[in-house]
Write an enzyme that holds these catalytic residues in place. Structure first.
Site, PDB file in Angstrom:
ATOM      1  N   SER A  24       0.821  -1.209   0.000  1.00 40.29           N
ATOM      2  CA  SER A  24       0.000   0.000   0.000  1.00 40.29           C
ATOM      3  C   SER A  24       0.856   1.260   0.000  1.00 40.29           C
ATOM      4  O   SER A  24       2.008   1.274   0.418  1.00 40.29           O
ATOM      5  CB  SER A  24      -0.914   0.024   1.224  1.00 40.29           C
ATOM      6  OG  SER A  24      -1.848  -1.013   1.165  1.00 40.29           O
ATOM      7  N   GLN A  25       0.219   2.332  -0.461  1.00 36.86           N
ATOM      8  CA  GLN A  25       0.808   3.667  -0.414  1.00 36.86           C
ATOM      9  C   GLN A  25       1.134   4.011   1.042  1.00 36.86           C
ATOM     10  O   GLN A  25       0.288   3.844   1.921  1.00 36.86           O
ATOM     11  CB  GLN A  25      -0.262   4.615  -0.951  1.00 36.86           C
ATOM     12  CG  GLN A  25       0.169   6.008  -1.241  1.00 36.86           C
ATOM     13  CD  GLN A  25      -0.964   6.762  -1.934  1.00 36.86           C
ATOM     14  OE1 GLN A  25      -1.895   6.159  -2.471  1.00 36.86           O
ATOM     15  NE2 GLN A  25      -0.879   8.060  -1.910  1.00 36.86           N
TER      16      GLN A  25
END
Length: 213
Positions: free
Chosen positions: A61-62
């Site tokens: 994920s970011q």
């Protein structure tokens, strides 16, 4: 090329600019280097605020989303946390800096194996990594103070809600996998469940059963 130190400083600045303000969360994200969790072609992009592909068709994920989800989870030092969707292991590593114990489950054996190796290298001894169908949680270890789901479900999964302590918090992306999803915070109270909608997100879908790798 920027030095690693400069890139890490920029990394923390990006987190703050996206709304990650909790000091404990920022300290955990400063301590846990994202570098080892991003391999191969994408390794040089480890300090960018962007999701990146990992093995088994999954993503890491970011970082700002990891930070915001961790912040929303409100982890306390004595908490026992369940993470559904180990992926690269990055989220669990950050949680390990905040909680007493982290249990992380993934359906892909390869991801579990690789994450476990990184945890050992980083000497993160309070993480238990399990291959399994996370949509059913871990009944043997329940109840949990906090639960975080890093894949999108159509509704907050019933078995996970049942494993949440009174006063416990669950963060889960909810929505159809091919449309915009909402990040939901569920708090178990004495009388039931409270739901807060936090922000739009995009996550891979929560899939039942074990992966083939």
């Amino acid at each position: 090329m920027d030095s690693i130190a400069e890139r890490k400083m920029q990394f923390l600045y990006q987190l703050r600019s996206k709304g990650v303000m909790d000091k404990a969360v920022l300290t955990a994200m400063e301590r846990i280097d994202r570098g080892p969790f991003v391999k191969g072609l994408f390794a040089e992009r480890a300090y960018e605020d962007t999701p990146l592909p990992i093995a088994c068709g999954q993503t890491i994920s970011q970082p700002s989303v990891v930070g915001l989800m961790t912040q929303a989870l409100k982890v306390e030092p004595r908490n026992k946390v369940l993470e559904v969707g180990t992926g690269s292991g990055y989220q669990a590593a950050i949680l390990s800096q905040l909680a007493r114990r982290v249990y992380t489950v993934d359906r892909h054996r390869r991801l579990v194996r690789e994450a476990r190796l990184i945890f050992e290298e980083m000497d993160l001894s309070n993480i238990t990594t399990i291959t399994g169908d996370g949509s059913f949680g871990l009944p043997d270890q329940a109840p949990f103070d906090r639960i975080i789901v890093t894949a999108a479900a159509e509704d907050p999964p019933g078995p996970l809600l049942a494993q949440l302590k009174v006063g416990g918090i669950m963060i889960v992306p909810v929505g159809q996998s091919d449309t915009v999803q909402s990040l939901i915070r569920v708090t178990r109270t004495e009388t039931g469940l409270d739901y807060d909608e936090l922000r739009p997100v995009r996550f891979v879908p929560l899939v039942e059963g074990l992966g083939d790798s």
